[in-house]
Design an enzyme around this catalytic site. Structure first.
Site, PDB file in Angstrom:
ATOM      1  CB  CYS A 140      -0.748   0.201   1.138  1.00  0.00           C
ATOM      2  SG  CYS A 140      -0.291  -0.729   2.788  1.00  0.00           S
ATOM      3  CG  HIS A 221      -0.044   4.460   5.909  1.00  0.00           C
ATOM      4  ND1 HIS A 221      -0.180   2.901   6.791  1.00  0.00           N
ATOM      5  CD2 HIS A 221      -0.250   2.768   4.755  1.00  0.00           C
ATOM      6  CE1 HIS A 221      -0.309   2.032   6.756  1.00  0.00           C
ATOM      7  NE2 HIS A 221      -0.432   1.560   5.370  1.00  0.00           N
TER       8      HIS A 221
HETATM    9  P1  NAD Z   1      -5.072 -11.442   5.818  1.00  0.00           P
HETATM   10  O1  NAD Z   1      -4.927 -11.686   6.948  1.00  0.00           O
HETATM   11  O2  NAD Z   1      -5.840  -9.879   6.093  1.00  0.00           O
HETATM   12  O3  NAD Z   1      -5.231 -12.319   5.143  1.00  0.00           O
HETATM   13  C1  NAD Z   1      -4.844 -13.124   4.871  1.00  0.00           C
HETATM   14  C2  NAD Z   1      -5.665 -14.458   4.536  1.00  0.00           C
HETATM   15  O4  NAD Z   1      -4.851 -15.575   4.058  1.00  0.00           O
HETATM   16  C3  NAD Z   1      -6.533 -14.114   5.885  1.00  0.00           C
HETATM   17  O5  NAD Z   1      -7.708 -14.686   5.884  1.00  0.00           O
HETATM   18  C4  NAD Z   1      -5.738 -15.514   5.916  1.00  0.00           C
HETATM   19  O6  NAD Z   1      -6.825 -16.679   6.721  1.00  0.00           O
HETATM   20  C5  NAD Z   1      -5.467 -16.589   4.668  1.00  0.00           C
HETATM   21  N1  NAD Z   1      -4.573 -17.340   5.334  1.00  0.00           N
HETATM   22  C6  NAD Z   1      -3.321 -17.612   5.520  1.00  0.00           C
HETATM   23  N2  NAD Z   1      -2.551 -18.899   5.271  1.00  0.00           N
HETATM   24  C7  NAD Z   1      -3.297 -19.057   4.437  1.00  0.00           C
HETATM   25  C8  NAD Z   1      -2.821 -19.631   3.529  1.00  0.00           C
HETATM   26  N3  NAD Z   1      -1.438 -20.986   3.655  1.00  0.00           N
HETATM   27  N4  NAD Z   1      -2.912 -20.605   2.527  1.00  0.00           N
HETATM   28  C9  NAD Z   1      -4.891 -19.004   1.887  1.00  0.00           C
HETATM   29  N5  NAD Z   1      -4.676 -18.405   2.436  1.00  0.00           N
HETATM   30  C10 NAD Z   1      -4.613 -18.712   3.671  1.00  0.00           C
HETATM   31  O7  NAD Z   1      -3.963 -10.428   4.935  1.00  0.00           O
HETATM   32  P2  NAD Z   1      -4.051  -8.922   4.350  1.00  0.00           P
HETATM   33  O8  NAD Z   1      -3.552  -7.985   4.967  1.00  0.00           O
HETATM   34  O9  NAD Z   1      -5.498  -9.271   3.169  1.00  0.00           O
HETATM   35  O10 NAD Z   1      -3.206  -9.397   3.310  1.00  0.00           O
HETATM   36  C11 NAD Z   1      -2.658 -10.062   2.346  1.00  0.00           C
HETATM   37  C12 NAD Z   1      -0.894  -9.482   1.720  1.00  0.00           C
HETATM   38  O11 NAD Z   1      -1.350  -8.111   1.050  1.00  0.00           O
HETATM   39  C13 NAD Z   1      -0.498  -9.366   2.144  1.00  0.00           C
HETATM   40  O12 NAD Z   1       0.720  -9.457   1.444  1.00  0.00           O
HETATM   41  C14 NAD Z   1      -0.003  -7.826   3.033  1.00  0.00           C
HETATM   42  O13 NAD Z   1       1.363  -7.245   3.128  1.00  0.00           O
HETATM   43  C15 NAD Z   1      -0.375  -7.374   1.631  1.00  0.00           C
HETATM   44  N6  NAD Z   1      -1.222  -6.491   1.548  1.00  0.00           N
HETATM   45  C16 NAD Z   1      -2.333  -5.530   2.622  1.00  0.00           C
HETATM   46  C17 NAD Z   1      -1.916  -4.474   2.963  1.00  0.00           C
HETATM   47  C18 NAD Z   1      -3.236  -3.950   4.372  1.00  0.00           C
HETATM   48  O14 NAD Z   1      -3.159  -3.164   5.331  1.00  0.00           O
HETATM   49  N7  NAD Z   1      -3.562  -4.659   4.756  1.00  0.00           N
HETATM   50  C19 NAD Z   1      -2.363  -3.473   1.857  1.00  0.00           C
HETATM   51  C20 NAD Z   1      -1.748  -3.732   1.166  1.00  0.00           C
HETATM   52  C21 NAD Z   1      -1.136  -4.734   1.038  1.00  0.00           C
END
Ligand code: NAD
Length: 344
Positions: A140, A221
């Site tokens: 992000c 942010h």
């Molecule tokens: P999150 O924890 O909200 O969601 C991740 C999901 O994946 C959860 O539902 C979890 O149960 C599931 N999961 C865990 N292990 C798994 C597996 N082995 N197989 C399939 N599913 C599995 O995380 P998020 O915030 O959505 O982040 C996901 C990605 O996006 C990360 O790389 C993060 O760095 C990136 N990201 C996050 C944000 C943010 O602010 N939340 C912003 C931009 C990018």
């Protein structure tokens, strides 16, 4: 019709699934959940087939959810996988599941850059994703910085140096165990934070240093940027560059935008799904030019800014639409706005 499988249906994955479902040239063939919780039930209610990992099948059945299959079944029926699992899980999934199939995968910014052949931002390097097997949509904060810099570079405003100070949200709104609650935490205490080098995975020649603190906020942010330009430009020229660039919203204090909370309130008033604000929320009043120095402040909605980038990355990989056509299509479908104009 491109068939998209979404592995990891959390903060980012569920938004990407809905954004993909809103397009007429791609569809969601399934989402993968590891827990049969309320999110799984919402996914089913939205009409998504819910898949899970092989060792979770019984857990889902016990919870009254009949899984459509396992991760391998989902990969097999998909033309492309979007992996939106937590940091480092994407790499594990790649080694364990994806590499056996000849399918492209889009990873998220929590993965190290070398998980993919190319890091991606639609404005900056759309064409570089063409034909790639593994692409990473950057995080992000990196997306926010890359958009702002690209807006200038694409409109002929050269940037010699970028110094960006990031007040990171302490947690996403749903994260009940994270903080800080009453603190400001150097995040990290070392300089640069990882964001600068991450921007350089896309804008390879940019001289950038970033510093970050985590603050007790969940909504967005805030970035404070100092940019040294390659020449002197008028404030109007700089503002025009931002106004012409999609996914950047110029927010005026005089129009009531005095804080990030009001940006989110605006998203609520617009009736946006989940009160999302995928645009960079650039405070127009902060844009200040002194000689070749440019100062600005902008908000980054961490939960949604990468969502349109993922949609474009799909088209970029398959080469189905050129860059600006894809960006416009995505933005119209998601009703994103630029400079006060909202797509109806
Ligand atoms: P999150 O924890 O909200 O969601 C991740 C999901 O994946 C959860 O539902 C979890 O149960 C599931 N999961 C865990 N292990 C798994 C597996 N082995 N197989 C399939 N599913 C599995 O995380 P998020 O915030 O959505 O982040 C996901 C990605 O996006 C990360 O790389 C993060 O760095 C990136 N990201 C996050 C944000 C943010 O602010 N939340 C912003 C931009 C990018």
């Amino acid at each position: 019709m491109i068939r998209v499988g979404v592995v990891g249906y959390g903060t980012i994955g569920k938004r990407i699934a809905d954004a993909v479902a809103a397009q007429d040239d791609m569809k969601v063939v399934g989402v993968l959940k590891t827990t049969p919780d309320y999110e799984a039930k919402v996914a089913l209610a939205r009409g998504y087939a819910v898949y899970t990992l092989p060792d979770k099948l019984d857990k889902f059945k016990k919870a009254g959810i009949e899984p459509a299959g396992t991760i391998e079944d989902l990969v097999k029926i998909s033309d492309i996988i979007i992996d939106a699992t937590p940091e480092d899980v994407g790499r594990e999934n790649k080694e364990r599941h994806y590499q056996r199939f000849d399918k492209p995968v889009i990873f998220q910014g929590g993965e190290e850059a070398d998980v993919a052949e190319v890091s991606f931002n639609a404005l900056a390097n759309y064409e570089e994703a063409r034909g790639r097997r593994y692409v990473r949509v950057v995080s992000c904060n990196t997306t926010g910085i890359t958009r702002v810099l690209s807006a200038l570079l694409l409109n002929g405003v050269g940037v010699k140096k970028a110094r960006v100070f990031i007040a990171r949200r302490g947690a996403d709104p749903k994260e009940h165990k994270k903080g800080p609650i009453n603190d400001v935490v150097p995040n990290p205490a070392t300089v640069p934070s990882h964001h600068g080098p991450d921007v350089q995975t896309i804008l390879r020649n940019i001289d950038i240093v970033t510093m970050a603190v985590a603050v007790p906020v969940t909504i967005m942010h805030m970035h404070m940027a100092y940019l040294e330009l390659d020449s002197t430009y008028t404030r109007d020229a700089v503002l025009e560059a931002f106004a012409k660039t999609p996914r950047i919203y110029l927010a005026d204090v005089g129009a009531g935008f005095q804080s990030l909370a009001q940006i989110i309130e605006y998203a609520r008033d617009l009736g946006r799904p989940r009160a999302d604000f995928p645009e960079v929320a650039l405070f127009r009043d902060s844009v200040t030019v002194r000689g070749n120095e440019l100062y600005l402040m902008y908000g980054v909605h961490q939960e949604s800014i990468v969502v349109p980038e993922n949609v474009d990355a799909i088209r970029a990989i398959f080469g189905t639409l050129p860059k600006w056509t894809s960006i416009e299509k995505t933005d119209k479908t998601l009703k994103l706005s630029t400079d006060g104009k909202v797509y109806a």
